[in-house]
Design a protein around this motif. Sequence first.
Motif, PDB file in Angstrom:
ATOM      1  N   HIS A  73       0.854  -1.346  -0.038  1.00  0.00           N
ATOM      2  CA  HIS A  73       0.020   0.278   0.137  1.00  0.00           C
ATOM      3  C   HIS A  73       1.074   1.267  -0.124  1.00  0.00           C
ATOM      4  CE1 HIS A  73      -2.833  -3.241   1.587  1.00  0.00           C
ATOM      5  NE2 HIS A  73      -3.559  -2.455   1.085  1.00  0.00           N
ATOM      6  N   GLY A  74       2.239   1.114  -0.358  1.00  0.00           N
ATOM      7  CA  GLY A  74       3.028   2.207  -0.300  1.00  0.00           C
ATOM      8  C   GLY A  74       2.873   3.478  -1.315  1.00  0.00           C
ATOM      9  N   LYS A  75       2.033   3.048  -2.256  1.00  0.00           N
ATOM     10  CA  LYS A  75       1.970   4.072  -3.378  1.00  0.00           C
ATOM     11  C   LYS A  75       0.910   5.212  -2.455  1.00  0.00           C
ATOM     12  CE  LYS A  75       4.190   3.226  -6.885  1.00  0.00           C
ATOM     13  NZ  LYS A  75       5.499   3.842  -7.442  1.00  0.00           N
ATOM     14  N   ILE A  76       0.153   5.082  -1.464  1.00  0.00           N
ATOM     15  CA  ILE A  76      -0.499   6.058  -1.010  1.00  0.00           C
ATOM     16  C   ILE A  76       0.288   7.266  -0.546  1.00  0.00           C
ATOM     17  CG2 ILE A  76      -0.187   5.369   1.417  1.00  0.00           C
ATOM     18  CD1 ILE A  76      -3.410   6.534   0.189  1.00  0.00           C
ATOM     19  N   GLU A  77       1.642   7.192  -0.077  1.00  0.00           N
ATOM     20  CA  GLU A  77       2.475   8.102   0.243  1.00  0.00           C
ATOM     21  C   GLU A  77       2.479   9.292  -0.672  1.00  0.00           C
ATOM     22  OE1 GLU A  77       5.528   8.740   2.822  1.00  0.00           O
ATOM     23  OE2 GLU A  77       6.327   7.126   2.438  1.00  0.00           O
ATOM     24  N   PRO A  78       2.671   9.191  -2.118  1.00  0.00           N
ATOM     25  CA  PRO A  78       2.674  10.477  -2.913  1.00  0.00           C
ATOM     26  C   PRO A  78       1.333  11.075  -2.921  1.00  0.00           C
ATOM     27  CG  PRO A  78       3.092   8.280  -4.034  1.00  0.00           C
ATOM     28  CD  PRO A  78       3.146   8.080  -2.893  1.00  0.00           C
ATOM     29  N   VAL A  79       0.338  10.256  -2.798  1.00  0.00           N
ATOM     30  CA  VAL A  79      -1.129  10.430  -3.112  1.00  0.00           C
ATOM     31  C   VAL A  79      -1.013  11.575  -1.910  1.00  0.00           C
ATOM     32  CG1 VAL A  79      -3.574   9.801  -3.231  1.00  0.00           C
ATOM     33  CG2 VAL A  79      -1.990   8.678  -4.277  1.00  0.00           C
ATOM     34  N   ILE A  80      -0.991  11.076  -0.961  1.00  0.00           N
ATOM     35  CA  ILE A  80      -1.124  12.327   0.567  1.00  0.00           C
ATOM     36  C   ILE A  80      -0.163  13.331   0.178  1.00  0.00           C
ATOM     37  CG2 ILE A  80      -0.261  12.401   2.797  1.00  0.00           C
ATOM     38  CD1 ILE A  80      -2.809  10.661   2.461  1.00  0.00           C
ATOM     39  N   THR A  81       0.933  13.187  -0.327  1.00  0.00           N
ATOM     40  CA  THR A  81       1.670  14.304  -0.789  1.00  0.00           C
ATOM     41  C   THR A  81       1.026  15.420  -1.528  1.00  0.00           C
ATOM     42  OG1 THR A  81       3.651  13.052  -0.610  1.00  0.00           O
ATOM     43  CG2 THR A  81       4.045  14.903  -1.621  1.00  0.00           C
ATOM     44  N   PHE A  82       0.159  14.936  -2.543  1.00  0.00           N
ATOM     45  CA  PHE A  82      -0.700  15.638  -3.382  1.00  0.00           C
ATOM     46  C   PHE A  82      -1.447  16.339  -2.553  1.00  0.00           C
ATOM     47  CE2 PHE A  82       0.120  12.641  -7.137  1.00  0.00           C
ATOM     48  CZ  PHE A  82       1.484  12.802  -7.403  1.00  0.00           C
ATOM     49  N   LEU A  83      -2.168  15.854  -1.608  1.00  0.00           N
ATOM     50  CA  LEU A  83      -3.129  16.476  -0.798  1.00  0.00           C
ATOM     51  C   LEU A  83      -2.674  17.579  -0.038  1.00  0.00           C
ATOM     52  CD1 LEU A  83      -5.508  13.573   0.219  1.00  0.00           C
ATOM     53  CD2 LEU A  83      -5.817  14.897  -1.397  1.00  0.00           C
ATOM     54  N   SER A 141      10.972   8.857   3.184  1.00  0.00           N
ATOM     55  CA  SER A 141       9.289   9.058   3.028  1.00  0.00           C
ATOM     56  C   SER A 141       9.364  10.466   2.219  1.00  0.00           C
ATOM     57  CB  SER A 141       8.778   9.050   4.321  1.00  0.00           C
ATOM     58  OG  SER A 141       7.509   9.394   4.285  1.00  0.00           O
ATOM     59  N   SER A 142       8.352  10.427   1.172  1.00  0.00           N
ATOM     60  CA  SER A 142       8.068  11.602   0.358  1.00  0.00           C
ATOM     61  C   SER A 142       7.104  12.427   1.180  1.00  0.00           C
ATOM     62  CB  SER A 142       7.613  11.117  -1.041  1.00  0.00           C
ATOM     63  OG  SER A 142       6.373  10.384  -0.949  1.00  0.00           O
TER      64      SER A 142
END
Length: 288
Positions: A73-83, A141-142
Amino acid sequence: MSNEQTAIRTTYFSIIGNIGLALVKGLAGFFGNSYALIADAIESTSDIFASLMVLFGLKYAKRPADKNHPYGHGKIEPVITFLVVAFLVTSATIIAYESIQNIRTPHKSPKAWTLIVLGIIIIWKEISYRIVINKSNQTNSSSLRADAWHHRSDALTSVAAFIGISIAVLFGKGYEAADDWAALLASGIILYNSYLIFRPALGEIMDEHFYDDLIHEVREKSTDVNGVIDTEKCFVRKSGTRFLVDLHIIVDGSISVREGHDISHNLKDYLQKEIPNIADVLIHIEPN
């Protein structure tokens, strides 16, 4: 302590710090007639929600792979970064709008004592930035890096506010709006930092090539394993705080399929032991 646990603890540090700063800035800005400080308080308030999103993302990214998410589920990190970037852009827009409104409206000069408050804030936010960015580099961590830049942008807006208030206090009547011009400048700084945060996260979600050092390390260590003659292709992509590796290795073409299978398993175990940030390795065998 794992990278994920370190990142989560660092996010708690950001949340607690931002709550305290939002209160201090808001009260100092209200009683000290400083919109630049109030603008700072608005940004710190958005930082609280941004850090909460980062915390959610880091905890979600820790979930193990499942049927629907075989790579984790690691791809949630860049999505959170966009938010988080969306929060920053919204904050900058609100600050810019209110600054322009205040520039056009006569008002009192800010109080001189607000400079002391700002000086303390600047020092604290720069310290916070350095703590969080170091943990970001340590954990890969991005979203934590985005959180660190929140601290740095907060420090920069406080520097702009300090300059604006200083001008308003020193020059007196006719320079009351210097404080508001400083807030307007700060909004531009926040927008620029938003781009700096957004760009690497976009590259991460698009599996852009960023990891030459890690590829070099993987290639070097691979030849330490008995049976691996050399490496051919090596691709790396990031998922959360860890990495997924696709590796082509060259082995003796006369060995059996079972021997090749054993070499690949030994290599995978060795790489994950030597480079703990590697979550998985997919190995392709090339005969010599």
